[in-house]
Design a protein around this motif. Structure first.
Motif, mmCIF file in Angstrom:
data_model
loop_
_atom_site.group_PDB
_atom_site.id
_atom_site.type_symbol
_atom_site.label_atom_id
_atom_site.label_comp_id
_atom_site.label_asym_id
_atom_site.label_seq_id
_atom_site.Cartn_x
_atom_site.Cartn_y
_atom_site.Cartn_z
ATOM 1 N N ASN A 102 0.812 -1.218 0.000
ATOM 2 C CA ASN A 102 0.000 0.000 0.000
ATOM 3 C C ASN A 102 0.843 1.264 0.000
ATOM 4 O O ASN A 102 0.462 2.267 -0.598
ATOM 5 C CB ASN A 102 -0.966 0.001 1.190
ATOM 6 C CG ASN A 102 -2.107 -0.981 0.958
ATOM 7 O OD1 ASN A 102 -2.418 -1.323 -0.201
ATOM 8 N ND2 ASN A 102 -2.724 -1.440 2.029
ATOM 9 N N ARG B 223 0.701 4.027 -2.897
ATOM 10 C CA ARG B 223 0.433 5.437 -2.602
ATOM 11 C C ARG B 223 1.491 6.307 -3.296
ATOM 12 O O ARG B 223 1.161 7.295 -3.937
ATOM 13 C CB ARG B 223 0.479 5.652 -1.086
ATOM 14 C CG ARG B 223 -0.031 7.018 -0.626
ATOM 15 C CD ARG B 223 0.154 7.214 0.873
ATOM 16 N NE ARG B 223 1.550 7.182 1.298
ATOM 17 C CZ ARG B 223 2.434 8.160 1.098
ATOM 18 N NH1 ARG B 223 2.068 9.259 0.495
ATOM 19 N NH2 ARG B 223 3.694 8.027 1.505
ATOM 20 N N THR C 91 -5.815 0.543 -2.921
ATOM 21 C CA THR C 91 -4.974 -0.241 -2.020
ATOM 22 C C THR C 91 -4.966 -1.690 -2.510
ATOM 23 O O THR C 91 -5.778 -2.072 -3.357
ATOM 24 C CB THR C 91 -5.546 -0.232 -0.595
ATOM 25 O OG1 THR C 91 -6.882 -0.750 -0.667
ATOM 26 C CG2 THR C 91 -5.560 1.166 0.001
ATOM 27 N N LYS C 92 -4.086 -2.466 -1.901
ATOM 28 C CA LYS C 92 -4.026 -3.895 -2.206
ATOM 29 C C LYS C 92 -5.386 -4.532 -1.943
ATOM 30 O O LYS C 92 -5.885 -5.327 -2.747
ATOM 31 C CB LYS C 92 -2.951 -4.526 -1.309
ATOM 32 C CG LYS C 92 -2.859 -6.018 -1.371
ATOM 33 C CD LYS C 92 -1.866 -6.533 -0.323
ATOM 34 C CE LYS C 92 -1.868 -8.039 -0.250
ATOM 35 N NZ LYS C 92 -1.076 -8.559 0.873
#
Ligand code: SAH
Ligand code: SF4
Ligand code: F3S
Length: 441
Positions: free
Chosen positions: A270, A274, A281-282
């Protein structure tokens, strides 16, 4: 009789470049030029370039260098360097390679014909690199590589600015073609015998964003599915942040939209996501994979992954391996992070040493290969619909692709096939990259 004028096209890069090259071919044909295989003998040479990674640029610079000797031998030859590297390097490239006559940025594809005519009249070098938004609609025609499969760009440019990526800087801001303009091109191609289509964009989920309709792409899929004569419809590339459920539902519902999803996730950590500015996100990514599998259980999912983004630790990389294990992709395009000057990631600290990047790439590929093979082994015994692509390099064996894009080989056993013909093949052998089987009637 006047001598036949000829052209040679040398293409690098992604499908968008292939499509642009087909448009250059169309324009050259309108001017009375014919294609020849050996660029040494051509009157016009276009090198359509890519700069997404340093390795691509090095190879292309070598090819442009080779053209110096061609120019010495035939000073009348017109050498045009087009595409993303031309856009990025501009005048610098012209200075380094004085044999180049026309440098054509990515916004000028539609103008090529006129710019070539101008050059032939004045013999003054042309440098065209403005990225000002021009009309996205397509006019004219393309000379396509394949007799049955057609690339159809639906939008150009990219607004995402993933921090590693040069594309937004060299392809400019997003702009979409109108539905009518796209449908017209597909209908025209159907008339010419085309039956398989791939809708192209750097982020197809942003298609028609200017209209404020988040489902514009899903609607476009449904519209194209209805066009008489369209047998297979694909699209690329989707962005996991922007893909809405309506697109997945369109794939589920539309007979001709093929059940394959190319969903680049790039990295599993993550923190890295970012810093890549990917906007998901994952966990969100894996949820999306679940949604795809829920609506389209037989979906084939492929991806793009980058290893060695600046600051990527061993733990970060293990998150990437974890996504691969969980998503069970059919195949993955795996890349070593390549520093692109001008992008934010190029200025980030903790660039990862090359040997570490190489080691991660090898481990990632070994894992993915194992999964690809296991996925393919599950298909042994199945009968799949293959669209014939032509003879393979082994005599007496043809190859083609399933609806989901998997390569399939089968022995012709004395039968003749046509390009684009649908053949049912019963799979008896699975390999990492392909399937083998026998044609059944
Ligand atoms: N618009 C598409 C394709 C972009 S280029 C998309 O977003 O998926 C294709 C792939 O090249 C990307 O998905 C990414 O995995 C890879 N790539 C882009 N820039 C890169 C870089 N600087 N180094 C290594 N790989 C890169
Ligand atoms: Fe590059 Fe990201 Fe745009 Fe794809 S979405 S072209 S990776 S900036
Ligand atoms: Fe390369 Fe340009 Fe495509 S950089 S990947 S040819 S958009």
């Amino acid at each position: 009789m006047e001598k036949q004028k000829t052209y040679a096209l040398i293409n690098y890069g992604c499908q968008m470049n292939e499509s642009d090259t087909e448009h250059y071919a169309g324009q050259l044909k309108e001017l009375g030029y014919e294609a020849i295989a050996d660029f040494h003998d051509a009157d016009v040479i276009i090198v359509n370039t890519c700069c997404v990674r340093e390795s691509a640029e090095k190879k292309i610079a070598g090819k442009i260098g080779e053209l110096k000797a061609v120019k010495v031998k035939n000073p009348d030859v017109v050498i045009c360097v087009a595409g993303c590297m031309a856009q990025k390097d501009g005048e610098k490239l012209l200075k380094k390679h004085p044999q180049v006559d026309i440098l054509l940025g990515t916004s000028y594809v539609n103008d090529f014909k006129q710019l070539l005519l101008d050059f032939l009249q004045t013999r003054k070098k042309g440098l065209y690199t403005s990225l000002e938004i021009r009309d996205a609609e397509f006019e004219g025609h393309r000379v396509r590589q394949s007799p049955f499969h057609a690339w159809i760009p639906i939008m150009y440019g990219c607004n995402n600015f993933c921090t590693y990526c040069i594309v937004p800087y060299v392809r400019g801001r997003e702009r979409s073609r109108s539905v009518e303009n796209i449908v017209e091109e597909i209908k025209q191609a159907v008339k010419e015998g085309y039956k398989e289509f791939t809708l192209l964009g750097q982020n197809v989920d942003s298609y028609g964003k200017q209209t404020g309709d988040k489902e514009a792409f899903a609607k476009l899929l449904r519209t194209c599915n209805e066009i008489e004569g369209v047998e297979r419809l694909h699209y690329m590339t989707s962005h996991p942040r922007d893909m809405v459920e309506a697109v997945i539902e369109a794939v589920r519902d539309c007979e001709h939209v093929c059940e394959s999803f190319h969903l680049p996730f790039q990295a599993g950590s993550n923190e890295i996501l970012r810093r890549m500015n990917r906007g998901y996100t994952k966990e969100k990514y894996l949820e999306l994979i679940e949604t795809v599998r829920k609506h389209v259980p037989n979906a084939v999912i492929t991806t793009d992954i980058i290893v060695g983004f600046p600051g990527e630790t061993e733990e970060d990389f293990e998150e990437t391996l974890d996504v691969v294990k969980k998503a069970r992709f059919d195949s993955a395009y795996t890349f070593i992070y390549s520093k692109r000057s001008g992008t934010p990631a190029a200025r980030m600290e903790n660039q990862v040493p090359l040997d570490v990047k190489k080691d991660r790439l090898n481990r990632l590929m070994a894992l993915q290969n194992e999964i690809s093979l296991a996925n393919h082994e599950k298909m042994v015994g199945d009968t799949v619909e293959v669209m014939a692509d032509g003879p393979s390099k082994h005599p007496g064996v043809w190859n083609g692709r399933t609806r989901t894009g998997i390569l399939v080989l089968w022995p012709t056993e004395g039968k003749t096939y046509e390009l684009g013909q649908k053949v049912n093949v019963k799979i008896d052998t699975a390999q990492t990259w392909l399937l083998k089987g026998k044609a059944i009637d």
